[in-house]
Design a protein around this motif. Structure first.
Motif, short mmCIF file in Angstrom:
data_model
loop_
_atom_site.label_atom_id
_atom_site.label_comp_id
_atom_site.label_asym_id
_atom_site.label_seq_id
_atom_site.Cartn_x
_atom_site.Cartn_y
_atom_site.Cartn_z
N VAL A 274 -8.69 111.98 -23.66
CA VAL A 274 -7.32 111.46 -23.64
C VAL A 274 -7.21 110.37 -22.57
N VAL A 275 -6.69 109.22 -22.98
CA VAL A 275 -6.55 108.08 -22.07
C VAL A 275 -5.07 107.70 -21.95
N PRO A 276 -4.47 107.88 -20.79
CA PRO A 276 -3.06 107.49 -20.60
C PRO A 276 -2.90 105.98 -20.76
N LEU A 277 -1.75 105.55 -21.26
CA LEU A 277 -1.46 104.13 -21.43
C LEU A 277 -0.77 103.57 -20.18
N ASN A 278 -1.24 102.42 -19.69
CA ASN A 278 -0.50 101.71 -18.64
C ASN A 278 0.19 100.50 -19.25
N LYS A 279 0.90 99.73 -18.43
CA LYS A 279 1.72 98.65 -18.98
C LYS A 279 0.89 97.56 -19.65
N LEU A 280 -0.29 97.27 -19.14
CA LEU A 280 -1.12 96.22 -19.74
C LEU A 280 -1.64 96.66 -21.11
N MET A 281 -2.00 97.92 -21.23
CA MET A 281 -2.46 98.43 -22.51
C MET A 281 -1.32 98.40 -23.53
N LYS A 282 -0.12 98.76 -23.08
CA LYS A 282 1.03 98.75 -23.98
C LYS A 282 1.37 97.33 -24.45
N GLU A 283 1.16 96.35 -23.57
CA GLU A 283 1.42 94.96 -23.95
C GLU A 283 0.49 94.51 -25.07
N SER A 284 -0.78 94.88 -24.96
CA SER A 284 -1.75 94.53 -26.01
C SER A 284 -1.41 95.21 -27.33
N LEU A 285 -1.01 96.48 -27.27
CA LEU A 285 -0.64 97.20 -28.48
C LEU A 285 0.60 96.60 -29.13
N ASP A 375 -6.55 119.21 -17.66
CA ASP A 375 -6.78 117.96 -18.40
C ASP A 375 -6.77 116.70 -17.51
N TYR A 376 -6.33 116.81 -16.25
CA TYR A 376 -6.33 115.68 -15.31
C TYR A 376 -5.54 114.48 -15.84
N PHE A 377 -4.57 114.74 -16.71
CA PHE A 377 -3.80 113.64 -17.30
C PHE A 377 -3.00 112.89 -16.23
N LYS A 378 -2.32 113.63 -15.37
CA LYS A 378 -1.50 112.98 -14.34
C LYS A 378 -2.35 112.12 -13.41
N GLU A 379 -3.50 112.64 -13.03
CA GLU A 379 -4.37 111.89 -12.12
C GLU A 379 -4.89 110.62 -12.82
N LYS A 380 -5.29 110.73 -14.07
CA LYS A 380 -5.77 109.56 -14.81
C LYS A 380 -4.63 108.55 -15.01
N LYS A 381 -3.43 109.05 -15.24
CA LYS A 381 -2.28 108.17 -15.43
C LYS A 381 -2.02 107.37 -14.15
N ARG A 382 -2.00 108.05 -13.00
CA ARG A 382 -1.77 107.35 -11.72
C ARG A 382 -2.89 106.35 -11.47
N GLY A 383 -4.12 106.74 -11.78
CA GLY A 383 -5.25 105.86 -11.55
C GLY A 383 -5.18 104.60 -12.41
#
Length: 400
Positions: A274-285, A375-383
């Motif tokens: 699972v890969v959290p989305l950041n703002k740059l990824m959302k812009e490309s999508l 799942d370390y989702f929060k940590e990956k999201k912050r990173g």
């Protein structure tokens, strides 16, 4: 029975024909002489298995004498033959990878066809138990003679895995009686073939901050929209494996994350990443949604319903460098971008364990493998959010 005098007297005909060296006990096989229209005379060992005939070429007369051919024929008879051919074995292994959804399935199937089945059609019809180190050596030697380097080691590894798979199936007491095809293997013929170590130098190229900024700002003007946005997305996502990311259907993309079906590793160890989305990824999508919101894949290729081909992406990166060699310190490829992201995320303040989790590396210690289900989702999201901010400040903002 044949004699040297009879063989010498045989004249070629318009169509090739065969002559037997005499009868033998049922199932033992027989020595055959094939006379081709051009006059070539070849010895074959032939035996029937099930409803088909299996022929093994022994040599060409007179280079191979009748006496020597009979000796080789006796050697062939001593080998305990099984139904499964070499072709059956590599096909079974390729099919197994395909069923499992392995990332390498298509590459393995292609390499077996391109380097084994097509150049060695007679070899793949031989029983797998009769394939020895010499036959494997000849396959790899032909590749080397044709200038193939690292792929030679790749094929060696795949053939080794194929024989290991066949042996595990045959000697597994739980599955042995279920298998219709038997190979009769006692050892892996690839094991004694050395790896060409000097062709396995690990890559170490990572783009500098300045080079990554140059690349980012070249993308919109020098590549197609889909290719440019995919490369931005890969970089913003921390260097995910492009071949895996491209196989993620649109249904695996949610509002705050997307999921990769990790196809690395052996059977039973492949996981969802699972890969959290950041703002740059959302812009490309968002850019890709403007092109098509209904395509099966966010980064669709030229063929409707299919993702962009990873080989096309790789060639695009190589060609982009080729057009702007003066703007970079050294050549780089698509594979170097993953290493670049891993390196620069450290510069952005992400520790190694978090970078490993973002890139989907496996943790094989006992605790991680059997007990840690967080799942370390929060940590990956912050990173990844921190990585996006770092990119905006150090890569996207500056103009080369």
């Amino acid at each position: 029975m044949l004699t040297e005098k009879q063989i010498r007297a045989l004249k070629p005909a318009e169509k090739e024909f065969t002559v037997s060296d005499g009868r033998s006990a049922r199932g033992e096989g027989v020595l055959m002489l094939r006379v081709r229209p051009n006059g070539t005379k070849e010895f074959y060992f032939q035996r029937r298995q099930a409803d088909r005939k299996i022929k093994t070429k022994l040599g060409t007369w007179p280079s191979l004498s009748l006496t020597e051919a009979r000796d080789r024929c006796r050697e062939e008879k001593e080998v305990r033959l099984s139904v499964g051919t070499f072709g059956d074995l590599i096909d079974a292994y390729a099919a197994k990878l395909k069923v499992e959804g392995a990332a390498s399935a298509k590459h393995v199937e292609w390499s077996f066809k391109h380097y084994v089945s097509e150049p060695f059609p007679n070899l793949v019809t031989r029983p797998a138990v009769m394939i020895g180190p010499a036959e494997i050596r000849d396959i790899l030697a032909k590749m080397i003679a044709n200038g193939v380097t690292t792929q030679t080691n790749r094929l060696r590894s795949r053939l080794h895995a194929a024989f290991q798979f066949a042996m595990r199936q045959e000697y597994n007491p739980r599955s042995y009686l279920k298998d219709d095809v038997r190979f009769g293997l006692h050892s892996n013929p690839v094991a004694s073939i050395p790896v060409q170590a000097d062709w396995e130098q690990p890559g170490d190229r990572a783009l500098s901050v300045k080079e990554l900024a140059t690349l980012w700002n070249l993308l919109p003007e020098h590549l197609s929209i889909t290719t440019a946005e995919l490369l931005k997305f890969l970089i913003a996502a921390g260097g995910q494996r492009p071949e895996q990311l491209l196989q993620s259907e649109r249904t695996l993309y949610q509002a705050d994350h997307f999921t990769i079906r990790s196809k690395k590793g052996v059977e039973g160890e492949r996981t969802l990443h699972v890969v959290p989305l950041n703002k740059l990824m959302k812009e490309s999508l968002k850019v890709m949604d403007a092109i098509s919101e209904t395509s099966a894949y966010p980064f669709q290729g030229k063929v409707e319903g299919q993702p962009l081909n990873v080989q096309s992406l790789s060639r695009a990166v190589t060609k982009l460098y080729g057009r702007h060699t003066d703007k970079f310190d050294a050549p780089f490829t698509l594979r170097d971008l993953r290493r670049t992201c891993k390196t620069l995320m450290g510069l952005a303040g992400l520790d190694k364990q978090l970078r490993d989790r973002i890139q989907g590396h496996a943790f094989n210690d006992v605790s991680a493998k059997h007990y840690d289900r967080y799942d370390y989702f929060k940590e990956k999201k912050r990173g990844l959010d921190r990585w996006a901010s770092w990119l905006e400040k150090n890569v996207i903002g500056p103009k080369s």
